[in-house]
Design an enzyme around this catalytic site. Structure first.
Site, mmCIF file in Angstrom:
data_model
loop_
_atom_site.group_PDB
_atom_site.id
_atom_site.type_symbol
_atom_site.label_atom_id
_atom_site.label_comp_id
_atom_site.label_asym_id
_atom_site.label_seq_id
_atom_site.Cartn_x
_atom_site.Cartn_y
_atom_site.Cartn_z
ATOM 1 N N ARG A 146 -3.376 -0.576 5.389
ATOM 2 C CA ARG A 146 -3.965 -1.671 4.622
ATOM 3 C C ARG A 146 -3.058 -2.887 4.464
ATOM 4 O O ARG A 146 -3.491 -4.024 4.726
ATOM 5 C CB ARG A 146 -4.387 -1.155 3.224
ATOM 6 C CG ARG A 146 -5.526 -0.170 3.276
ATOM 7 C CD ARG A 146 -5.679 0.587 1.973
ATOM 8 N NE ARG A 146 -4.538 1.467 1.734
ATOM 9 C CZ ARG A 146 -4.353 2.202 0.639
ATOM 10 N NH1 ARG A 146 -5.233 2.125 -0.346
ATOM 11 N NH2 ARG A 146 -3.310 2.997 0.534
ATOM 12 N N CYS B 297 0.870 -1.188 0.000
ATOM 13 C CA CYS B 297 0.000 0.000 0.000
ATOM 14 C C CYS B 297 0.903 1.233 0.000
ATOM 15 O O CYS B 297 2.082 1.141 -0.357
ATOM 16 C CB CYS B 297 -0.982 -0.030 1.165
ATOM 17 S SG CYS B 297 -0.234 0.013 2.804
ATOM 18 N N ASP C 19 -8.224 3.873 1.083
ATOM 19 C CA ASP C 19 -7.245 4.230 2.109
ATOM 20 C C ASP C 19 -7.992 4.754 3.342
ATOM 21 O O ASP C 19 -8.664 5.785 3.262
ATOM 22 C CB ASP C 19 -6.317 5.312 1.554
ATOM 23 C CG ASP C 19 -5.163 5.604 2.492
ATOM 24 O OD1 ASP C 19 -5.244 5.222 3.684
ATOM 25 O OD2 ASP C 19 -4.177 6.211 2.044
HETATM 26 P P1 4NP Z 1 -1.808 2.859 4.035
HETATM 27 O O1 4NP Z 1 -2.423 4.234 4.576
HETATM 28 O O2 4NP Z 1 -1.272 3.163 2.657
HETATM 29 O O3 4NP Z 1 -2.988 1.938 3.970
HETATM 30 O O4 4NP Z 1 -0.748 2.441 5.013
HETATM 31 C C1 4NP Z 1 -1.659 5.396 4.675
HETATM 32 C C2 4NP Z 1 -0.867 5.605 5.782
HETATM 33 C C3 4NP Z 1 -0.134 6.755 5.895
HETATM 34 C C4 4NP Z 1 -0.190 7.716 4.900
HETATM 35 C C5 4NP Z 1 -0.980 7.498 3.783
HETATM 36 C C6 4NP Z 1 -1.707 6.336 3.673
HETATM 37 N N1 4NP Z 1 0.535 8.903 5.027
HETATM 38 O O5 4NP Z 1 0.395 9.780 4.163
HETATM 39 O O6 4NP Z 1 1.327 9.045 5.977
#
Ligand code: 4NP
Length: 151
Positions: free
Chosen positions: A15, A9, A123
């Site tokens: 995720r 991800c 997300d």
């Molecule tokens: P992930 O969610 O891609 O599902 O881990 C996110 C976690 C952190 C960030 C973006 C998406 N961020 O911008 O820090």
């Protein structure tokens, strides 16, 4: 030889750690190796988001020992299959591939449920806890199919 599966991800804290934990719980560890990574670097070395840890725990899984890491081109050499959570992750991962064989390893995880519909795992980072439960349910359903196809 073990089949090696990588879940990817953006941050590797919401995720893909859930996807890793869920799939690990459905396969035999001597047959399948599962890992996860993020396309971004911000959360390298960090635990999963507390909301992901909580929703996993609610469903009997402990993902608290996972630590974030960034996807790298070398992962194409290690893993047999790379499941990305959304179209943006797919673009970022495919951009690092060196050849068509490597590109062919990459697919949207929800293609397993909805082939050719380009469905993203949303997300949940900027939303509430409900989003994490929704993501858990989607990933649990798709990982059940992935696990059965692997066995
Ligand atoms: P992930 O969610 O891609 O599902 O881990 C996110 C976690 C952190 C960030 C973006 C998406 N961020 O911008 O820090």
């Amino acid at each position: 030889m073990k089949t090696k599966i990588l879940m990817v991800c953006l941050g590797n804290i919401c995720r893909s750690p859930l996807a890793q934990g869920i799939l690990e719980s459905k396969v035999k560890s001597n047959q399948v190796y599962v890992d996860s990574a993020g396309t971004g670097h911000w959360h390298v070395g960090n635990k999963p988001d507390p909301r992901s840890i909580a929703v996993a725990k609610k469903h009997g899984l402990d993902i608290s020992q996972q630590r974030g890491r960034q996807f790298s081109a070398n992962d194409f050499k290690i893993f047999d299959k790379i499941f990305v959570m959304d179209n943006s992750n797919k673009e970022d991962v495919v951009a690092l591939a060196n050849n068509q064989d490597e590109k062919n390893k990459v697919s949207l995880i929800l293609d397993v449920l909805f082939p050719n519909e380009n469905v993203d795992v949303p997300d949940p980072y900027y939303g509430g806890e409900q989003g994490f439960e929704h993501v858990y349910q989607m990933l649990n359903e798709v990982c059940e199919i992935i696990a059965s196809e692997l066995s």
